[in-house]
Design an enzyme around this catalytic site. Structure first.
Site, PDB file in Angstrom:
ATOM      1  N   TYR A   1       0.622  -1.239   0.152  1.00  0.00           N
ATOM      2  CA  TYR A   1       0.146  -0.112   0.010  1.00  0.00           C
ATOM      3  C   TYR A   1       0.771   1.148   0.005  1.00  0.00           C
ATOM      4  O   TYR A   1       1.702   1.613   0.976  1.00  0.00           O
ATOM      5  CB  TYR A   1      -1.048  -0.029   1.065  1.00  0.00           C
TER       6      TYR A   1
ATOM      7  N   ALA B   1     -18.802  -3.873  -0.065  1.00  0.00           N
ATOM      8  CA  ALA B   1     -18.783  -4.160  -1.356  1.00  0.00           C
ATOM      9  C   ALA B   1     -18.642  -2.789  -2.081  1.00  0.00           C
ATOM     10  O   ALA B   1     -19.500  -2.379  -2.967  1.00  0.00           O
ATOM     11  CB  ALA B   1     -20.041  -4.808  -1.756  1.00  0.00           C
ATOM     12  N   LYS B   2     -17.699  -2.210  -1.796  1.00  0.00           N
ATOM     13  CA  LYS B   2     -17.125  -0.767  -2.280  1.00  0.00           C
ATOM     14  C   LYS B   2     -18.160   0.062  -2.329  1.00  0.00           C
ATOM     15  O   LYS B   2     -18.410   0.885  -3.248  1.00  0.00           O
ATOM     16  CB  LYS B   2     -16.359  -1.015  -3.928  1.00  0.00           C
TER      17      LYS B   2
ATOM     18  N   LEU C   1     -23.043  -1.431  -0.671  1.00  0.00           N
ATOM     19  CA  LEU C   1     -23.982  -2.166   0.417  1.00  0.00           C
ATOM     20  C   LEU C   1     -24.259  -0.777   1.656  1.00  0.00           C
ATOM     21  O   LEU C   1     -24.129  -1.003   2.597  1.00  0.00           O
ATOM     22  CB  LEU C   1     -23.733  -3.228   1.100  1.00  0.00           C
TER      23      LEU C   1
END
Length: 305
Positions: free
Chosen positions: A52, A202-203, A206
């Site tokens: 990252y 979910a990105k 949701l």
């Protein structure tokens, strides 16, 4: 916050951890507050990776967890190495690389040990026995307390479950990605290997924001318009005491194999919403049945090896 044992190890993790990938240099001041508030809210599991931001994330997380380092489980990952131009990365699960990379991570994190060291991927073509040997040596040397893998490949997961001392498997799992249910969750639970669920919201699909997104967008095998119908169904049929994202987090926790979920947070407000799920009731069997009736019971097709 509820603390769960990680596999057969002595490590205990908060059921809601913090996925630190969303902490970025451009928002460092907010990121610092997110880490601080997460700990104050009972989060004891912080997850990063050497990949990252070219190592910046490890440095940032290490610096900001220092006041409470010994009270948390710090996790990072290994196996991907940036190319010289830093435009892509190569996969290297060799013992030589892992044993050098752990020293680099320890330096960036500013710590003498890593609580949970995870292989950041893997394929069936790897020399997995060599990789396992590397992790076992790191445990013997006291550089890592436990190790696991981050993977969605059933054949790879199965090999490590049968031939190594992994205590956890990190995998994507949510209402919109129920692939682990078919062949992984019960298997890992029987092996006393914990699941760490990533991507529970979910990105952002949701969350309540889903209804404002384009119907033509996609997430895995779903079209945006399908997801919006699922979201409406969840809002209509489930108890309103939870927000949609909290329901999603609770779903990812409902199977006993799952020890923790690690939603990311790019603001303190988002963090507080996520950790607030810990203070909502667990899903009932009826709740789970409703959710599963609205979503697809998908299986692993690609990425098996």
């Amino acid at each position: 916050m509820k603390q769960n044992q990680l596999g057969s190890s002595e490590l205990r993790v908060s059921e809601i951890g913090l996925g630190c990938m969303s902490l970025v240099p451009e928002n460092a001041a907010e990121g610092k507050e997110i880490i601080k508030r997460a700990y104050e809210e009972g989060v004891t599991y912080f997850d990063t990776a050497d990949l990252y931001q070219f190592g910046w994330n490890e440095e940032f997380v290490g610096k900001n967890i220092r006041p409470f380092r010994d009270n948390i489980v710090l996790s990072t990952k290994v196996g991907n190495r940036w190319t010289a131009n830093k435009k892509s990365w190569d996969w290297d699960p060799s013992k030589t690389y892992i044993k050098q990379a752990v020293k680099d991570s320890l330096h960036r994190l500013g710590t003498d040990y890593i609580d949970l060291y995870q292989l950041h991927g893997g394929t069936i073509e790897d020399n997995m026995d060599e990789t396992i040997s590397a992790f076992n040596e790191l445990k013997q040397e006291g550089l890592v307390r436990e190790y696991g893998i981050s993977s969605i490949r059933p054949n790879v997961i199965s090999y490590y479950a049968e031939h190594s001392q992994i205590v956890s498997v990190m995998m994507q799992y949510s209402i919109l990605d129920r692939r682990p249910e078919e062949e992984m969750l019960d298997f890992l639970h029987e092996k006393n290997i914990s699941v760490i669920a990533r991507g529970p919201v979910a990105k952002g699909w949701l969350t309540e924001r889903a209804l404002n997104r384009s119907k033509s967008d996609h997430y895995l095998e779903y079209e945006g318009k399908e997801i919006q119908e699922i979201v409406k169904g969840l809002q209509d049929k489930l108890d309103s005491e939870r927000t949609l994202s909290q329901t999603a987090i609770r779903y990812s926790l409902h199977h006993p194999a799952v020890a923790a979920v690690i939603p990311g947070a790019s603001s303190v407000e988002q963090l507080l919403s996520n950790v607030g799920a810990a203070h909502t009731p667990e899903l009932s069997a009826d709740d789970v049945a409703v959710i599963q009736s609205l979503s697809k019971a998908s299986v692993y097709g690609q990425h098996r090896r």
